[in-house]
Motif scaffolding. Sequence first.
Motif, mmCIF file in Angstrom:
data_model
loop_
_atom_site.group_PDB
_atom_site.id
_atom_site.type_symbol
_atom_site.label_atom_id
_atom_site.label_comp_id
_atom_site.label_asym_id
_atom_site.label_seq_id
_atom_site.Cartn_x
_atom_site.Cartn_y
_atom_site.Cartn_z
ATOM 1 N N ASP A 179 -5.677 3.535 -4.866
ATOM 2 C CA ASP A 179 -7.019 2.973 -4.712
ATOM 3 C C ASP A 179 -7.090 2.055 -3.502
ATOM 4 N N ARG A 180 -6.081 1.209 -3.366
ATOM 5 C CA ARG A 180 -6.078 0.253 -2.254
ATOM 6 C C ARG A 180 -6.008 0.968 -0.911
ATOM 7 N N SER B 116 -9.345 2.984 -0.214
ATOM 8 C CA SER B 116 -10.491 2.107 0.053
ATOM 9 C C SER B 116 -10.461 1.579 1.486
ATOM 10 N N ALA B 117 -9.264 1.507 2.079
ATOM 11 C CA ALA B 117 -9.145 1.034 3.458
ATOM 12 C C ALA B 117 -9.297 2.161 4.476
ATOM 13 N N ASP B 118 -9.245 3.400 4.019
ATOM 14 C CA ASP B 118 -9.265 4.537 4.937
ATOM 15 C C ASP B 118 -10.668 4.821 5.448
ATOM 16 N N ARG B 119 -10.771 5.072 6.756
ATOM 17 C CA ARG B 119 -12.034 5.456 7.375
ATOM 18 C C ARG B 119 -11.906 6.797 8.094
ATOM 19 N N ARG C 154 -14.653 12.270 1.691
ATOM 20 C CA ARG C 154 -14.594 12.002 0.253
ATOM 21 C C ARG C 154 -13.850 13.116 -0.487
ATOM 22 N N HIS D 203 -10.161 12.598 -0.159
ATOM 23 C CA HIS D 203 -9.711 11.536 -1.066
ATOM 24 C C HIS D 203 -9.589 12.086 -2.493
ATOM 25 N N SER E 31 0.850 -1.181 0.000
ATOM 26 C CA SER E 31 0.000 0.000 0.000
ATOM 27 C C SER E 31 0.884 1.227 0.000
#
Length: 401
Positions: free
Chosen positions: A45-46, A49-52, A56, A59, A7
Amino acid sequence: MFEPVDSLIHGARLPGRAPDPCEDDAPWFLPRPPERRVHGDALLDRTLSADRLLRRSQHDNLRRMADDLFLRRSVWNSVPVRVLFEFNRRCNVKCVHCDIRRAGTKELGLDVFERVLDEVGHGAFEVMPLVGGEPTLAPIREAAARCRRRGQWLNFITNGVLFTREWFEPVADVTARVQFSLHAHDAATFERVIPGADFDVVTRNVRDVAAIGRTTGVQVLACIVPMYGMLERLHEYVRFVADLGVERIIVQNLYPHTTRKDALMPEGCADPAVRREAFARALETAIELGVHVETNVPELWGDPRNVPRSASPFDLLQDSAELVAQFAPEFCISTAMQTVIEHDGTVLPCIRDRIPLGNVHQESFLELWNGTRMQALRESLFRAKPRPACRLCRSFYLGHP
């Protein structure tokens, strides 16, 4: 959560991790090889997609920055992700290695802070309320309220004297990282480095904030520049801060331009074997205790065992710098990711070289972010023709400014 190998954040906590420009990368006047974009997009992207943690719009800003870097744009569609905002240049101590001039400091108001966030807050996700001042002397609770509404996170560097539990708790929920300048593990040496500071008070504050960090996830670090014979005792220092509850430390050299560098760090000229042994012992102690070492010291860098004990959602804030290594490895990470706004409103691209872009009292931030001076700086970096100070900075940070 995060994948430790494949990542964007892989290894980026180690300052020397950023690779040199690839041999197959195109000269500045030709398009980059498409393989670099494919690989970089896949990693981005990887990671996202794992980020919380981020919103938006934040990102989206990282994706726009990837475009700006890969396409070598001089006018950017993205905004800086980190804002260094100097509310003032006041400090309550005078560290022996600090050359910052504080006479004539002005106060940069919350109205300016809010106006800058209005311009970049959709994409920026980190605010460092410092450049040359101590954050506990700034209106942090008011700034935190503005960050909380917009989704920014605070990143503190503090001498720790006033950074008490009572001061920190009201802003802990919007804080990502706290770095304490703790340059020794005994009172005599500590107070020699920071005259007037009370060692017991600072270490109590470190312990209290570390305890809060274990609850909230805030990264709490102790930073040391091994002066006054601390090199040979560095392993003891690691054990001491681990006992305070600190799981991450920073070990760094003095900046090359430090006025008293030779007097403060004579071990810098010591027998290389002595240095290697001292740093190796400290690193082994850190690995044994589960303490992660961030560093620009060559002897400490590169051991694959040197990883954080546990992943943190806030790792992304620091490790987003890997974006530059993936999409434009010749570019300066600081110039790409951050901006500096000094106490008088002067805007700089970084804190290691003084390149005034203008003043937010006279122009909007976004006008300066894409102004002629910033465009010229970006073009020089894309062409791999950095300024002398940039070369010195890259060397100091092991290729990862």
